[in-house]
Write a protein that holds these residues in place. Structure first.
Motif, mmCIF file in Angstrom:
data_model
loop_
_atom_site.group_PDB
_atom_site.id
_atom_site.type_symbol
_atom_site.label_atom_id
_atom_site.label_comp_id
_atom_site.label_asym_id
_atom_site.label_seq_id
_atom_site.Cartn_x
_atom_site.Cartn_y
_atom_site.Cartn_z
ATOM 1 N N ASN A 33 -12.208 -3.382 -3.981
ATOM 2 C CA ASN A 33 -11.454 -3.042 -5.209
ATOM 3 C C ASN A 33 -10.765 -4.388 -5.492
ATOM 4 O OD1 ASN A 33 -9.548 -0.516 -3.527
ATOM 5 N ND2 ASN A 33 -9.999 -2.586 -2.782
ATOM 6 N N ARG A 58 -4.755 6.058 -1.915
ATOM 7 C CA ARG A 58 -6.375 6.300 -1.742
ATOM 8 C C ARG A 58 -6.436 6.899 -0.514
ATOM 9 N NH1 ARG A 58 -9.025 3.923 -4.864
ATOM 10 N NH2 ARG A 58 -9.324 1.942 -4.862
ATOM 11 N N SER A 108 1.033 -1.034 0.009
ATOM 12 C CA SER A 108 -0.151 -0.086 -0.121
ATOM 13 C C SER A 108 0.733 1.201 -0.021
ATOM 14 C CB SER A 108 -0.803 0.036 1.221
ATOM 15 O OG SER A 108 -1.662 1.222 1.570
ATOM 16 N N SER A 109 0.411 2.168 -0.790
ATOM 17 C CA SER A 109 1.309 3.604 -0.730
ATOM 18 C C SER A 109 0.658 4.237 -0.170
ATOM 19 C CB SER A 109 1.331 3.957 -2.547
ATOM 20 O OG SER A 109 0.067 4.213 -2.713
ATOM 21 N N GLY A 110 -0.558 4.441 0.233
ATOM 22 C CA GLY A 110 -1.537 5.448 0.844
ATOM 23 C C GLY A 110 -1.989 6.373 -0.024
ATOM 24 N N LEU A 136 -11.815 3.293 6.520
ATOM 25 C CA LEU A 136 -10.589 2.388 6.796
ATOM 26 C C LEU A 136 -9.948 1.823 5.575
ATOM 27 C CD1 LEU A 136 -12.489 0.303 9.837
ATOM 28 C CD2 LEU A 136 -10.951 2.624 10.001
ATOM 29 N N ARG A 187 -7.326 1.812 -9.177
ATOM 30 C CA ARG A 187 -7.502 3.101 -9.674
ATOM 31 C C ARG A 187 -8.575 3.656 -10.381
ATOM 32 N NH1 ARG A 187 -4.216 3.767 -5.673
ATOM 33 N NH2 ARG A 187 -2.489 2.845 -5.522
ATOM 34 N N LYS A 193 -12.213 -3.601 0.961
ATOM 35 C CA LYS A 193 -11.910 -4.959 0.896
ATOM 36 C C LYS A 193 -11.098 -5.094 -0.647
ATOM 37 C CE LYS A 193 -12.513 -8.268 2.697
ATOM 38 N NZ LYS A 193 -11.273 -8.796 3.582
#
Ligand code: PMT
Length: 317
Positions: free
Chosen positions: A262, A70, A66-68, A181, A268, A235
């Motif tokens: 997703n 979103r 996860s890149s953050g 979340l 994206r 999810k």
């Protein structure tokens, strides 16, 4: 045997957090109550991945992709929609506004000016920072408004302690609080009592580790910590055939309001907003992608409307 209380389990089973949780708890509570007293809605966004140490003097750890992005993009759209935002994010993951320039090499953008008669000056090559004027305007407006509180985590233990503190901070806001979340939280950890202290030696041969399951925080969050809040979980799957079924299972298990579903390859451009009664597909067309529209703008538009309906519904009851 009775199930352990998740809050006790976090305090007993996990290594002590490496961030000042009590300071963060006080800051979140003051922020939440302050904005609530001005009739503003507050959203807690979790963002980024978690780091799970394999040694207590950590050399190695388990992480995720996860890149953050979103969470950071969503924070901007929630701020645009008038929310106060607690942005609980992984240290060095993408951050609202600056996220657009995360891949920029600043030494190629900044130019040193050496005027003969004055002190050296640094200027930026604006053409290499697309959209910078708008971004700076939005950023300074947001800073002046005092509607963004940023809290950082690094390890899984930090995240769990801070989520508990955030839930307590928002618990007095009732249905005007939202939990969004989006963090990708590890499902596995090594309990504090079992983690080796020193660097694991490769001379001992192939590594076999048994990790315990991390308790899902959604359960106590919805049942005990903030039972009146509007809660959205995410999810992520890699197999689209099981995505909606998994999202529905999460809704049935935790009894919260929304799952945003997703698929890794298309996250994206497509998501499905799943509730107890409907599934809403949100997508970015090629044309929209070319003009810079982001899927988070559509997600937040959808969710803020649902939040309004939720608040009206709970007020009527
Ligand atoms: O950061 P990006 O690169 O932009 O990527 C965004 C994302 C793909 C990470 C995001 O859109 C996303 O899908 N996040 C959730 C990933 C996931 O599938 O989480 P999960 O199935 O492990 O957990 C389900 C939900 O419970 C999540 O909302 C999670 O935040 C929450 N959770 C998870 C574990 C745990 N112990 N407690 C939790 O509350």
């Amino acid at each position: 045997m009775a199930e352990p209380n998740p809050a006790d389990q976090i305090r007993q089973d996990f290594a002590p957090p490496q961030v000042p949780v009590e300071d963060a708890a006080r800051a979140m509570e003051a922020f939440a109550l302050g904005h609530h007293s001005e009739a503003r809605r507050v959203v807690l966004i979790t963002s980024g991945g978690t780091k799970v140490p394999l040694e207590s003097r950590t050399v190695r750890f388990l992480d995720n992709f996860s890149s953050g992005r979103r969470g950071a993009a969503s924070a901007e759209y929630f701020l645009q929609a008038g929310y106060a935002v607690i942005f609980l994010h992984r240290h060095r993951s993408l951050y609202p506004y600056s996220r657009r320039y995360a891949a920029t090499n600043w030494l190629d953008v900044l130019r040193l000016q050496l005027p003969g008669d004055g002190a050296p000056r640094v200027e930026a090559e604006q053409s290499r920072l697309p959209g910078i004027v708008q971004v700076l305007q939005d950023y300074s407006r947001m800073k002046e408004s005092g509607r963004l509180l940023s809290i950082e985590f690094n390890t899984l233990s930090d995240y769990l302690h801070l989520l508990l503190a955030a839930a307590q901070a928002l618990s007095r806001l009732g249905s005007s609080a939202m939990f969004y979340l989006a963090a990708a939280v590890s499902d596995f950890y090594i309990p504090a009592s079992e983690i080796p202290e020193h660097k694991i030696q490769s001379s001992s041969g192939p590594l076999q580790i048994t990790m315990k399951m991390v308790p899902k925080m959604l359960s106590p969050l919805v049942k005990d910590w903030a039972p009146k809040a509007f809660v959205i979980s995410f999810k992520l799957e890699t197999d689209k055939e099981i995505l909606i079924e998994r999202a529905r299972k999460a809704l049935a298990t935790y009894r919260h309001q929304v799952v945003v579903a997703n698929i890794l390859d298309t996250l994206r451009g497509h998501v499905v907003v799943v509730t107890g009664t409907e599934e809403t597909k949100l997508s970015i067309s090629d044309e929209e992608e070319r003009s810079g529209v982001e899927i988070e703008e559509k997600i937040i538009k959808d969710l803020t409307l649902r939040h309004t309906q939720f608040m009206e519904g709970t007020a009527a009851n």
